[in-house]
Design an enzyme around this catalytic site. Structure first.
Site, PDB file in Angstrom:
ATOM      1  N   HIS A 270      37.601  14.439  76.317  1.00 19.73           N
ATOM      2  CA  HIS A 270      37.199  15.369  75.164  1.00 19.73           C
ATOM      3  C   HIS A 270      37.731  14.712  73.986  1.00 19.73           C
ATOM      4  O   HIS A 270      38.755  14.407  73.767  1.00 19.73           O
ATOM      5  CB  HIS A 270      37.603  16.704  75.029  1.00 19.73           C
ATOM      6  CG  HIS A 270      37.440  17.469  73.979  1.00 19.73           C
ATOM      7  ND1 HIS A 270      36.080  17.897  73.381  1.00 19.73           N
ATOM      8  CD2 HIS A 270      38.088  18.032  72.974  1.00 19.73           C
ATOM      9  CE1 HIS A 270      36.195  18.505  72.250  1.00 19.73           C
ATOM     10  NE2 HIS A 270      37.538  18.459  71.938  1.00 19.73           N
ATOM     11  N   ASP A 272      37.826  14.542  69.769  1.00 16.91           N
ATOM     12  CA  ASP A 272      37.428  15.374  68.576  1.00 16.91           C
ATOM     13  C   ASP A 272      36.838  14.348  67.424  1.00 16.91           C
ATOM     14  O   ASP A 272      37.612  13.154  67.307  1.00 16.91           O
ATOM     15  CB  ASP A 272      38.795  15.951  67.808  1.00 16.91           C
ATOM     16  CG  ASP A 272      39.335  17.080  68.843  1.00 16.91           C
ATOM     17  OD1 ASP A 272      38.703  18.130  68.590  1.00 16.91           O
ATOM     18  OD2 ASP A 272      39.815  16.993  69.723  1.00 16.91           O
ATOM     19  N   ASP A 382      35.399  23.384  73.240  1.00 17.80           N
ATOM     20  CA  ASP A 382      36.649  23.320  72.332  1.00 17.80           C
ATOM     21  C   ASP A 382      36.146  23.845  70.908  1.00 17.80           C
ATOM     22  O   ASP A 382      36.918  23.305  69.795  1.00 17.80           O
ATOM     23  CB  ASP A 382      37.269  21.838  72.227  1.00 17.80           C
ATOM     24  CG  ASP A 382      38.555  22.121  71.885  1.00 17.80           C
ATOM     25  OD1 ASP A 382      39.472  23.050  71.975  1.00 17.80           O
ATOM     26  OD2 ASP A 382      39.095  21.178  70.983  1.00 17.80           O
TER      27      ASP A 382
END
Length: 407
Positions: A270, A272, A382
């Site tokens: 993941h 960001d 998320d």
């Protein structure tokens, strides 16, 4: 001499601590635990490893083509590089010595920061993460089996002066501008495959002992197996490694009830798009992360990896076109799975329904154009809240499923 045997203690926390210390890379036990036998032989310094470095001015992130034309100066292990957010390019020459004959050979490069390995021809090869955290990954494979007369190799390593989570403790000093990173290692190493196999077995077994419900039979079985492995292992006796592995093999051979759920794992990192680093670093993080996954796919045909956010794919296409092409090829084989359907992993609390619809419009259009199909899974693990408009928009955008971990 008969080895000392330690049985399960009255307080299981003592045994859990014992088996954890067996795998930990800490200074107190690393000379006698599994860490002591992970490598058969190492070589560092000249003439085996020669380092030169060029430091980009300011916070510039130059291209490979620009960096390799610059004047490089000698460098050595122990030097500090910084400050935060700066970039330093290493030119590396390695000569594999004769004692590595017949063994797999890796280059271990720990800059205490994030880094990218590049071929001499300018191809991004893989990402590295230095330091001593759980995310540590500093090994670049040079050959699976060294020959008697290995040619000299030359490649580049681009280091970014930031860690996996930006710079400094983001809870206290986010975006610290004055951190310097130490070059901890730049060496050749021959890994011991059996020792590494035991290490990875123990990682799983020890975590099962710690994370499964403490009153479950499988948790106790894991703790018993881990303790038995520690009892068998002797760092000075190479034959003890496979003896210990027979215990882990027996533990993993136990299967669940045929009626139980079958659980499958798929890789994902993941990233960001905007968090503790500049957008320019997101672009490099994507390349570092995904190039590593492509190498794993080349080595393990059964490996599957998924990634979201069309924006990051577009950045990769602009900055690393050859890497993007490799991803397209792996997507055709089903190993690299673009997912999500949206332009980024967006907030769902403040944006309007029109904004959410455009996330899917732009995202699905990109995936259709570059991968030949739209995504059928809406992937949003998320974000902190979900709009009630999402089910309708997701279905109208052509997706069938929704994945998150924050409900």
């Amino acid at each position: 001499m008969k080895p000392h045997m330690s049985y399960l203690q009255k307080h299981p926390s003592i045994t859990r601590s014992r088996v954890s210390n067996f795998v930990n890379d800490n200074y107190q036990w690393k000379d006698v635990n599994i860490q002591a036998v992970l490598y058969d032989v190492k070589a560092s310094g000249e003439p085996h490893v020669q380092l030169k470095v060029w430091s980009a001015p300011g916070q510039e992130r130059p291209t490979f083509e620009h960096a390799v034309k610059q004047e490089f100066r000698p460098a050595k292990v122990g030097q500090m590089f910084g400050p935060s957010w700066t970039t330093h390019w290493f030119q590396v020459h390695v000569s594999i010595p004769a004692q590595f004959f017949g063994k797999p050979v890796q280059f271990l490069f720990d800059s205490s920061s994030e880094a990218m390995v590049w071929s001499a021809e300018g191809e991004p090869i893989m990402g590295l993460t230095g330091g001593n955290g759980g995310e540590r990954h500093v090994d670049y494979a040079l050959t699976a089996c060294a020959t008697a007369n290995e040619p000299e190799r030359m490649f580049y390593v681009e280091i970014a002066c930031n860690g996996l989570f930006g710079n400094g403790d983001y809870h206290e000093h986010p975006q610290d501008r004055d951190i310097y990173y130490r070059l901890n290692s730049a060496e050749l190493a021959a890994p011991n495959p059996d020792a590494w196999a035991l290490y990875h077995d123990m990682e799983v077994i020890v975590d099962m002992a710690k994370e499964l419900p403490q009153d479950s039979p499988r948790s106790w079985q894991a703790l018993t197996a881990a303790n038995d492995i520690v009892n068998i292992f002797e760092h000075a006796d190479p034959t003890s490694i496979n003896k210990a592995r027979s215990v882990s093999d027996a533990f993993f051979a136990v299967t669940s009830n045929p009626a139980s759920h079958q659980v499958y794992a798929i890789g994902n990192c993941h990233i960001d798009t905007a968090w503790l680093w500049p957008f320019a670093e997101t672009r490099r993080k994507t390349a570092r992360s995904w190039s590593t996954q492509l190498n794993l796919m080349d080595s393990f045909e059964e490996y599957r990896f998924t990634a979201s956010q069309a924006q990051q794919f577009e950045w990769l296409k602009e900055d690393y076109p050859s890497l993007f092409k490799r991803i397209q090829d792996k997507a055709k084989t089903g190993q690299f799975v673009p997912i999500g359907g949206t332009w980024v992993e967006m907030d769902c609390n403040i944006p309007s329904g029109e904004s959410l619809a455009r996330q899917f419009l732009l995202g699905q259009r990109f995936y259709k154009q570059h991968f030949g199909q739209t995504c059928d899974v809406f992937w949003l693990p998320d974000t902190f809240g979900y709009s009630s408009q999402l089910p309708q928009i997701v279905r109208l955008a052509g997706a069938k499923y929704f994945f998150t971990q924050k409900l």
